[in-house]
Design an enzyme around this catalytic site. Structure first.
Site, PDB file in Angstrom:
ATOM      1  N   HIS A   1      -4.088  -4.570  -0.345  1.00  0.00           N
ATOM      2  CA  HIS A   1      -3.592  -5.050   0.933  1.00  0.00           C
ATOM      3  C   HIS A   1      -3.703  -6.588   0.886  1.00  0.00           C
ATOM      4  O   HIS A   1      -4.658  -7.141   0.827  1.00  0.00           O
ATOM      5  CB  HIS A   1      -4.489  -4.681   1.940  1.00  0.00           C
ATOM      6  CG  HIS A   1      -4.304  -3.140   2.253  1.00  0.00           C
ATOM      7  ND1 HIS A   1      -3.432  -2.811   3.361  1.00  0.00           N
ATOM      8  CD2 HIS A   1      -4.783  -2.177   1.899  1.00  0.00           C
ATOM      9  CE1 HIS A   1      -3.351  -1.609   3.378  1.00  0.00           C
ATOM     10  NE2 HIS A   1      -4.440  -0.873   2.601  1.00  0.00           N
TER      11      HIS A   1
ATOM     12  N   GLU B   1      -2.746  -8.935   2.749  1.00  0.00           N
ATOM     13  CA  GLU B   1      -3.046  -9.327   3.985  1.00  0.00           C
ATOM     14  C   GLU B   1      -4.683  -9.408   4.456  1.00  0.00           C
ATOM     15  O   GLU B   1      -5.161 -10.003   5.225  1.00  0.00           O
ATOM     16  CB  GLU B   1      -2.609  -8.547   5.225  1.00  0.00           C
ATOM     17  CG  GLU B   1      -3.079  -7.190   5.614  1.00  0.00           C
ATOM     18  CD  GLU B   1      -2.647  -6.182   4.652  1.00  0.00           C
ATOM     19  OE1 GLU B   1      -2.788  -4.869   5.115  1.00  0.00           O
ATOM     20  OE2 GLU B   1      -2.021  -6.297   3.526  1.00  0.00           O
TER      21      GLU B   1
ATOM     22  N   CYS C   1       0.859  -1.176   0.069  1.00  0.00           N
ATOM     23  CA  CYS C   1       0.080  -0.203  -0.021  1.00  0.00           C
ATOM     24  C   CYS C   1       0.617   1.071  -0.002  1.00  0.00           C
ATOM     25  O   CYS C   1       1.736   1.502  -0.885  1.00  0.00           O
ATOM     26  CB  CYS C   1      -0.956  -0.043   1.097  1.00  0.00           C
ATOM     27  SG  CYS C   1      -2.299   1.226   0.991  1.00  0.00           S
TER      28      CYS C   1
END
EC number: 4.3.2.10
Length: 224
Positions: A189, A191, A80
C-alpha cells in the site's frame, strides 16, 4: 471544467479515500470515478482494491469497466488487490459469485501470471506490516533504495518472474510489484508507506502514454 489528470477507479472498495488523500498530499489532481469517458480521457489511471478477487471482479463487471480497463494505453497503477486483478487468474475464490466459484477467479489478463496463496512457511497470514523490498530500475521505483520498507496486508501473491519489478520475502520470495507495458501494480500500500510510498506515487505521476510508446519488451529485458 477539465477532467483531472488522474482517475482513481471507483471499485467500491474501502480504501478509496486513503488512496485519494495520498495523491492529494503530493499535489496531484485526482478524482474517484467509475465514469467510462472520464477514465478513458485521464492522463493516468489507478485501480485500487481490498477484499477478495472474485468480489472485486464482479464489481468491475457490474460497472461494465472490464473492457474499458483492458483497452487503456495510458499508465495504469494497480494497488494491492488492484495489482492482483491485472493478472490472468487468482486462487482467491471467496466473496460474491463471479463465474464458477469452484474454479480460480478469472482476472483482467493484462500481465501473464497467476495469483496464488503466499507460502509463509509458518509465519502468520495475512502478511501484515512493514517489510523490505528489492526494487528494479523500473521508473516507478526511481529514487527508491534497496531495502526500503513499505506496508503490506495480503495473503495471496504473484510469483517472481519476468514481469517482476520489485521483490519481497515473507516465507518465500514474491513479487512486490509487477509490470507489463503501461500496466503496473504494487502488492503493498503506497498510501500507507510514508516517504517511500510518496516517492512511488510521484514517479507514477511523472508518467504518461508517451512513456510506453513502442515499448513491448518484458520488464527484465527493458532493464538490461
Amino acid at each position: 471544467m477539465s477532467n483531472p489528470d488522474t482517475i482513481i477507479i471507483d471499485t467500491g472498495c474501502a480504501n478509496l479515500s486513503s488512496v485519494r488523500y495520498a495523491f492529494e498530499r503530493i499535489g496531484a489532481d485526482v478524482e474517484v470515478s467509475d465514469d467510462i469517458d472520464k477514465i478513458k480521457a485521464a492522463t493516468r489511471v489507478v485501480l485500487p482494491g481490498v477484499g477478495t478477487a472474485r468480489a472485486a471482479m464482479k464489481a468491475l463487471k457490474d460497472k461494465k469497466l472490464i473492457d474499458t480497463i483492458c483497452s487503456l494505453t495510458q499508465p495504469v497503477l494497480g494497488v494491492c488487490l488492484g495489482m492482483q486483478m491485472l493478472t490472468k487468474a487468482s486462487q482467491e475464490r471467496g466473496g460474491l459469485s463471479y463465474g464458477n466459484s469452484s474454479k480460480d477467479c478469472q482476472c483482467l489478463g493484462l500481465i501473464d501470471t497467476n495469483i496464488e496463496q503466499l507460502d509463509a512457511k509458518g509465519l502468520p497470514l495475512p502478511h501484515m506490516g512493514w517489510n523490505q523490498i528489492s526494487p528494479s530500475e523500473h521508473p516507478l521505483f526511481a529514487g527508491v533504495a534497496e531495502g526500503s520498507y513499505v506496508y503490506f496486508v495480503h495473503s495471496y501473491r504473484a510469483p517472481l518472474g519476468d514481469f517482476t519489478i520489485a521483490k519481497c520475502e515473507y516465507g518465500e520470495g514474491f513479487s512486490a510489484a509487477i509490470a507489463k507495458d503501461n500496466f503496473m501494480g504494487v502488492q503493498f500500500h503506497p498510501e500507507k508507506s510514508a516517504a517511500v510510498g510518496a516517492t512511488i506515487l510521484r514517479n507514477f505521476m511523472k508518467m504518461n502514454a508517451g512513456s510506453f510508446a513502442g515499448n513491448h519488451k518484458s520488464t527484465q529485458e527493458s532493464a538490461q
